[in-house]
Design a protein around this motif. Structure first.
Motif, short mmCIF file in Angstrom:
data_model
loop_
_atom_site.label_atom_id
_atom_site.label_comp_id
_atom_site.label_asym_id
_atom_site.label_seq_id
_atom_site.Cartn_x
_atom_site.Cartn_y
_atom_site.Cartn_z
N ALA A 2 0.83 -1.20 0.00
CA ALA A 2 0.00 0.00 0.00
C ALA A 2 0.87 1.25 0.00
O ALA A 2 1.91 1.30 0.64
N ASP A 3 0.39 2.28 -0.77
CA ASP A 3 1.08 3.57 -0.77
C ASP A 3 0.74 4.37 0.48
O ASP A 3 1.42 5.32 0.82
N GLY A 581 -10.14 6.60 -0.93
CA GLY A 581 -10.23 5.39 -1.74
C GLY A 581 -8.89 4.77 -2.10
O GLY A 581 -8.84 3.81 -2.87
N LYS A 582 -7.79 5.26 -1.50
CA LYS A 582 -6.47 4.74 -1.87
C LYS A 582 -6.12 3.46 -1.11
O LYS A 582 -5.27 2.69 -1.56
N VAL A 583 -6.71 3.24 0.04
CA VAL A 583 -6.30 2.12 0.89
C VAL A 583 -7.53 1.53 1.58
O VAL A 583 -8.50 2.25 1.86
N VAL A 584 -7.44 0.21 1.83
CA VAL A 584 -8.47 -0.52 2.56
C VAL A 584 -7.82 -1.09 3.82
O VAL A 584 -6.75 -1.71 3.73
N PHE A 585 -8.46 -0.88 4.98
CA PHE A 585 -7.95 -1.39 6.25
C PHE A 585 -8.83 -2.54 6.70
O PHE A 585 -10.07 -2.46 6.62
N THR A 586 -8.18 -3.62 7.15
CA THR A 586 -8.92 -4.77 7.70
C THR A 586 -8.36 -5.13 9.07
O THR A 586 -7.17 -4.95 9.34
N GLY A 587 -9.25 -5.62 9.93
CA GLY A 587 -8.85 -6.11 11.25
C GLY A 587 -9.02 -7.60 11.32
O GLY A 587 -9.96 -8.16 10.74
N ALA A 595 -3.11 -2.96 6.05
CA ALA A 595 -3.36 -1.90 5.08
C ALA A 595 -3.15 -2.47 3.68
O ALA A 595 -2.04 -2.89 3.34
N VAL A 596 -4.24 -2.52 2.88
CA VAL A 596 -4.20 -3.12 1.55
C VAL A 596 -4.44 -2.02 0.52
O VAL A 596 -5.36 -1.20 0.67
N LYS A 597 -3.63 -2.02 -0.52
CA LYS A 597 -3.77 -1.03 -1.59
C LYS A 597 -5.03 -1.31 -2.41
O LYS A 597 -5.42 -2.46 -2.60
N TYR A 598 -5.69 -0.23 -2.89
CA TYR A 598 -6.85 -0.39 -3.77
C TYR A 598 -6.49 0.11 -5.16
O TYR A 598 -5.84 1.16 -5.27
N PRO A 599 -6.83 -0.59 -6.25
CA PRO A 599 -7.61 -1.83 -6.30
C PRO A 599 -6.90 -3.02 -5.68
O PRO A 599 -5.66 -3.06 -5.62
N LEU A 600 -7.71 -3.98 -5.19
CA LEU A 600 -7.18 -5.10 -4.41
C LEU A 600 -6.19 -5.91 -5.25
O LEU A 600 -6.45 -6.21 -6.42
N PRO A 601 -5.03 -6.28 -4.66
CA PRO A 601 -4.05 -7.08 -5.40
C PRO A 601 -4.48 -8.54 -5.52
O PRO A 601 -5.31 -9.04 -4.74
N ILE A 602 -3.88 -9.22 -6.47
CA ILE A 602 -4.19 -10.65 -6.67
C ILE A 602 -3.48 -11.50 -5.63
O ILE A 602 -4.01 -12.50 -5.14
N GLN A 603 -2.27 -11.10 -5.27
CA GLN A 603 -1.48 -11.86 -4.29
C GLN A 603 -1.67 -11.26 -2.90
O GLN A 603 -2.31 -10.21 -2.73
N LYS A 604 -1.03 -11.93 -1.92
CA LYS A 604 -1.13 -11.49 -0.52
C LYS A 604 -0.13 -10.35 -0.29
O LYS A 604 1.01 -10.58 0.11
N GLU A 605 -0.56 -9.13 -0.58
CA GLU A 605 0.31 -7.96 -0.41
C GLU A 605 -0.40 -6.97 0.52
O GLU A 605 -1.46 -6.45 0.19
N TRP A 606 0.20 -6.77 1.69
CA TRP A 606 -0.34 -5.80 2.65
C TRP A 606 0.73 -5.43 3.67
O TRP A 606 1.77 -6.08 3.77
N ILE A 607 0.49 -4.37 4.41
CA ILE A 607 1.34 -3.95 5.54
C ILE A 607 0.57 -4.28 6.82
O ILE A 607 -0.57 -3.85 6.99
N GLN A 608 1.20 -5.05 7.71
CA GLN A 608 0.51 -5.56 8.91
C GLN A 608 1.14 -4.97 10.16
O GLN A 608 2.36 -4.84 10.26
#
Length: 1163
Positions: A2-3, A581-587, A595-608
């Motif tokens: 994510a940026d 709309g740049k980032v999606v946060f999940t708990g 923190a996941v970049k939008y549009p959603l990536p195909i692979q498991k790419e996030w900052i945890q």
């Protein structure tokens, strides 16, 4: 990747399951666990520094701070328990070392302790091992391990002796052991019999004394590991506690009979301990080497509760004290932090001390609801602890708190931040957020409302009950729609940005999109294998993001799954999207934020980031895209700053405008105005009283000044006469001084001439002596040069003779050396033979001794077995003798007390006798002193008569100074009266202006109402035209059917076209609008002119007020100076009066000349 990332910003809460969860690291900073972080909180600056735990941690278990407060040790649970040591001196609190147990399988460390010099670290593992491990932590080296218990008795605390690095103590259920580290192992030094005692805590008081607290409220004192005595604790319950316990006892709940001692802390004056729920007792050292209770500190009652809810019911888990021992802080089992200042304890010992919150009141159980508003920086949270709290996420302050009789299931804030929805098991309540309270405004019959949410416009709200979603109007409170379609419970709902749609997800695996205008379902996506937990709209409201039990994040658009992040090991529990709309946060279920970049990536790419130690229940992004707020089952609220990778905050699409208005009830406002009026009345009364007292004082001072002036005039005249006498005496002394100076100058001239003649003769004699000495010096130099030449020749001859002699001696010594070397070789050979013979003899002797001592060993073993039997008998005798000794010691102590009492009586009687003797000797001395004082007073009388003349002169000068000051005081009083009259006139003018302003405001309100009506009429016309357009479009569709077209046109004409009066009415409306426009312009001009006049009047009023204030200040300063001068004059008058009285007394005591004549004998 994510940026946009989230950075930890602030945490609110406390982990209660952590041992020793509160410690001071400096005078104003404490450290405590919150979520997966250790928070360093500064109570002065209200700031936090966060120390993160490890990413794979399952939660913290214990904390320990070193004695020098440089290091913090944190034990964490996991597949393999670890201990992390942080450097607290570093700004970011970097990790210093990570300690593990090597091959040993350890699940957790229940307690830790640093050594006094901070070199060693002690760790106690949990069940079933119960191993005690000692580290040299800087080298990550395990020094020693020992198993504490073989049974499953839990260990509660371990500690080092603060006076000895190698001695340590372990306490627990049926365990109290002292160990000593020596020769690479931990050896138990004492074996007390405490199997039936449950120790909860302990503290070292001296190098040999330990005080331990039990679950039955006992304080036991151990000396050198042996139980010696028990400290008596007499605890008196307060009235509120007694009432609370009666209420609970009548309700059938079990009331504990004995208070538990759960925490002990030693300090310089004694120790502090928890004596039951809600109270800390301070014990101080006494002269008899024991302890007495000096102070009780209570946790106050809960100010937000509805009933007699008590702070006393909170059991204290940890006690700590600041380095300077000025602040005492505690943590409780309900997740609260309290502190109290001890600096004022010695000053006011009779006042009842109470704890205060260290920062804020926290939630004590799982947080179930979270909501933010648009117009204020507020966030609302609801918890299973029956409370709802309102926080300010910009100032990090708890704004409001309310406790209820039942658990609040859900919470939602209105966009303006003045109203709130709270869902309960049997109802849904709409509440007002007042200035200091939360009050219920309206109730709705929505049972077990687990989810509720206001629309972005605030005109509607949705509430969930089971599998039905109810939509209500906020203005009329009518039930607009009931959205039915879910087969399972609805878990989450969210409104679109324009409030036209509502999305919901449930346990049945369905995600439905509803139209809030018609109440119909627009789209759906059902996946029965997944139970959804959270859902969110993307900012453009086209796509939906959902998470559930299938461990994936889905993007749904047009009833289909558009994108999907692959499954992971941990389930997602909450989802939130930034407004940009740049980032999606999940708990996640483990408490992590991704923190996941939008549009959603195909692979498991996030900052945890591992934030919490329990499942995240809710998460939300603020409307300005600055903060991400999350809550969890670990009762913690975390605030995260949203920023890009360069560390800059996101630019918000919305303008950041916060409303400052608040709600207040009419009764509260009336009470406050009434209080203000009463205070004003009281102030006016006090001013009148002060003015009256000042006038009385002025009258008294004027009378006293007159009396003083008369006295000073008389003294001045007497001083003038004395001055003339002194001048005549001065003239005489000057004449005598001139004659003496003339005689002395003549003598001085004669002596100077004699001295010059004698010194000239002495100079001639000294010059002749100097010439003789120069001649002698030249002769001496010639003689010494001849002697030096002779000595150099003799030295060279002696050197030649010595060299010849020493060369001969060297040759002799070389011959002797060769002989000695030959003798040494012969002696070495003889020595080797001697050593060989001695070794053979020694081996024979050792063999004989070995046989001898083996026989002795057998005999010693037999005697040892006999002695063991005797020792068992002796130990039994020893314990019986010890009991007898204890009984004797109690008798001896009682006798000592009686002896001390008798000695005290004897001392008091002796002191009385000495006091009587002193009084007798004092009376004799006073008689002698009186005789001496009479003679001294006679001498003083003569001196006072001389001073009288001087005082009269000073009095005349003071009178001259006081007369002009009186005139200036009168002038300034007149000026003050004038200024007061001017102020009254200004106040009257201000009141008239205020009345004019209020009238204009009323007129403006009337004009505003008329404007509003006109605007409403325009809106009605626009809607009218819109309907006409839609009907005409419908007619266009019938253009191929002329009959239907004609009928529809006629119907439209009949509906919309009315009488010809309408044309006249439109022209009339235009005239009315023109007249209204003219009147509005006229009123605007008048309001502007009045505002200008009001501004000029206010400026003039301020200028005159400043001028009056300056003059008042100058007058007050002059009055104060005059008062000081009056005080000085009074003191001088008192002195003069005392002197005159002394003179009169001395004159009376002297006999008159007639009496003296009578007393002389007649011849």
């Amino acid at each position: 990747m994510a940026d946009v990332v989230a950075q930890s910003h602030y945490l609110l809460g406390l982990r209660t399951c952590v041992n020793n969860n509160l410690s001071f690291i400096d005078e104003h900073t404490v450290v405590f666990p919150c979520g997966n972080y250790c928070v360093c909180y500064n109570s002065v600056h209200k700031s936090q520094r966060l120390l993160p735990g490890s990413e794979k941690s399952r939660g913290m278990r214990a904390l320990a701070v070193s004695a020098n407060r440089y290091y913090l040790a944190v034990s964490e649970c996991g597949e393999k328990a670890t201990i992390t040591v942080f450097d607290l001196q570093h700004e970011q609190g970097r990790k210093k070392k990570v300690l593990s147990t090597g091959d040993m399988q350890v699940k957790e460390f229940v307690s830790m302790a640093f050594s006094p010099d901070s070199k060693y670290l002690l760790g106690q593992t949990g069940s079933p091992e119960w191993m005690l491990i000692l580290w040299l932590w800087e080298k990550q080296k395990v020094l020693a391990t020992v198993k504490i218990t073989k049974s499953n008795n839990p260990i509660t605390q371990v500690s080092f002796n603060p006076y000895n690095n190698t001695q340590l103590c372990v306490s627990g259920t049926g365990v109290f052991k002292l160990f000593c580290y020596s020769e690479g192992s931990l050896k138990q030094s004492t074996f007390p019999k405490v199997d039936s005692i449950n120790f909860l805590c302990h503290a070292w008081m001296t190098a040999e004394r330990v005080i331990a607290g039990t679950d039955t409220g006992r304080l036991l004192v151990f000396e050198s590991g042996d139980l010696r005595r028990e400290i008596k604790t007499t605890q008196e319950l307060s009235y509120s506690q007694m009432a609370m316990k009666r209420i609970r006892g009548s309700g059938g709940e079990a009331v504990p009979a004995v208070s538990r001692v759960t925490a002990i802390l030693a300090y310089s004056k004694g120790f502090a301990c928890s004596m039951g729920p809600g109270v800390v007792c301070l014990f101080e050292n006494t002269e008899e080497d024991s302890y007495r209770k000096s102070r009780e500190i209570w946790i106050p009652a809960n100010q937000w509760g509805n009933e007699v809810t008590s702070g006393e019911d909170q059991e204290i888990t940890t006690i700590c004290m600041s380095p300077a021992e000025e602040t005492l802080a505690i943590s409780t089992e309900q997740g609260q932090l309290y502190s109290v200042s001890l600096s004022s304890v010695d000053i006011s010992k009779e006042e009842q001390l109470q704890f205060e919150f260290l920062s804020h009141s926290f939630h004590s159980k799982s947080i179930t609801g979270l909501s933010v508003c648009m117009w204020k920086p507020l966030v609302a949270t609801s918890s299973l602890d029956h409370s709802v709290r309102i926080w300010n996420y910009e100032t990090k302050v708890l704004e409001l708190c309310k406790e209820f009789q039942e658990e609040p299931y859900s919470v939602a804030l209105h966009p303006i931040g003045l109203f709130m929805l709270v869902g309960f098991s049997d109802k849904l309540q709409l509440m007002n957020l007042l200035i200091s309270d939360i009050c219920t405004f309206k109730e709705f019959t929505v049972r077990s409302c687990r989810e509720c949410a206001f629309s972005h416009g605030g005109h509607m709200f949705a509430a969930v009950s089971g599998n039905v979603i109810y939509i209500f109007s906020t203005t009329s409170f009518e039930n607009i729609f009931n959205l039915k379609g879910h087969n399972g419970k609805v878990r989450a709902i969210e409104w679109s940005v324009d409030d036209s749609r509502l999305v919901s997800c449930g346990m049945d695996g369905a995600v439905y999109e509803w139209n809030t205008q018609t109440g119909k379902r627009e789209s759906e996506n059902v996946l029965k294998s997944c139970s959804y937990t959270s859902v969110a709209f993307y900012p453009d409201s086209r796509s939906i993001l959902a998470v559930g039990t299938d461990l994936t994040v889905k993007e749904i658009q047009d009833c289909q799954i558009l994108r999907e992040i692959p499954a992971d090991e941990v389930a997602h529990t909450a989802v939130a999207v930034a407004r940009s709309g740049k980032v999606v946060f999940t708990g996640t279920f483990s408490g992590a934020i991704r923190a996941v970049k939008y549009p959603l990536p195909i692979q498991k790419e996030w900052i945890q980031h591992q934030v919490h130690c329990g499942p995240i229940t809710k998460m939300v992004v603020t409307f300005d895209d600055q903060f991400l707020l999350t809550v969890s089952e670990d009762s913690c609220l975390s605030m995260w700053k949203i920023m890009d990778k360069e560390g800059r905050g996101l630019r918000s699409i919305r303008q950041k405008v916060h409303m400052e208005e608040i709600l207040i009830t009419k009764s509260d406002l009336e009470d406050k105005t009434q209080n203000m009026l009463e205070l004003k009345m009281r102030l006016e009364e006090l001013q009148m009283e002060n003015e009256y007292q000042l006038r009385l004082k002025d009258m008294n001072y004027n009378e006293k000044i007159k009396e003083l002036s008369d006295k000073y005039i008389q003294q001045i005249e007497a001083l003038k006469n004395a001055q003339q006498v002194m001048k005549t005496e001065m003239d005489k002394q000057e004449h005598e001084h001139q004659e003496l100076s003339a005689k002395v100058s003549g003598k001085h001239i004669q002596e100077l001439k004699a001295l010059e003649f004698s010194y000239s003769q002495k100079l001639i004699v000294e010059h002749e002596r100097h010439q003789d000495l120069q001649r002698k010096c030249q002769n001496m130099e010639v003689n010494y040069e001849e002697q030096l030449k002779a000595l150099a020749e003799s030295k060279s001859r002696a050197l030649e003779e010595l060299t010849q002699l020493y060369e001969a001696r060297l040759q002799e010594k070389a011959q002797l050396l060769t002989q000695c070397q030959e003798d040494a070789q012969q002696q070495q050979c003889e020595l080797k033979e001697m050593i060989r013979q001695v070794e053979e003899d020694e081996e024979r002797k050792i063999h004989d001794i070995q046989i001898k001592y083996e026989r002795k060993l057998q005999t010693e073993k037999e005697t040892n077995t006999n002695l063991k039997g005797e020792t068992t008998l002796m130990t039994q005798k020893f314990y019986s003798l010890r009991r007898q000794i204890d009984d004797r010691s109690t008798d001896i102590s009682q006798l000592k007390q009686e002896r001390q009492r008798l000695l005290g009586l004897i001392r008091s009687l002796e002191s009385d006798i000495e006091d009587l003797k002193r009084q007798i000797s004092g009376h004799e001395k006073t008689n002698q002193d009186k005789d001496e004082s009479i003679s001294g007073l006679k001498k003083k009388n003569q001196e006072l008569e001389k001073l009288k003349f001087v005082m009269d002169f000073q009095l005349s000068e003071l009178k001259k100074q006081t007369e002009p000051l009186r005139d200036s005081i009168t002038e300034k009083k007149e000026r003050i009266h004038q200024l007061e009259d001017e102020l009254v006139q200004m106040d009257k003018g201000n009141t008239q202006l205020k009345l004019a302003v209020t009238e204009l405001k009323l007129k403006l309100k009337a004009r505003d109402k008329e404007l509003h009506k006109e605007m409403q009429r325009v809106k009605d016309l626009e809607t009218y035209l819109g309907r006409l357009r839609s009907d005409l479009q419908n007619c266009v569709s019938l253009i191929q059917e002329p009959k239907k077209l004609r009928d529809s046109v006629q119907a439209i004409y009949a509906y919309y076209v009315q009488q010809p009066d309408r044309v006249e009415r439109s022209s009339m409306d235009e005239n009315i609008q023109q007249v209204f426009q003219r009147q509005r312009d006229h009123h605007a001009k008048t309001v502007a002119s009045l505002k200008a006049r009001l501004a000029t009047c206010a400026e003039e009023h301020e200028k005159t007020y400043v001028k009056i204030m300056k003059e008042n200040v100058t007058l007050i300063t002059e009055i104060n100076e005059l008062r000081k001068e009056l005080c000085q004059v009074r003191t001088q008058v008192k002195d003069y009066k005392a002197q005159v009285a002394m003179v009169n007394k001395s004159n009376k005591s002297r006999p008159s000349p007639e009496d003296r004549h009578k007393m002389e004998p007649t011849d």
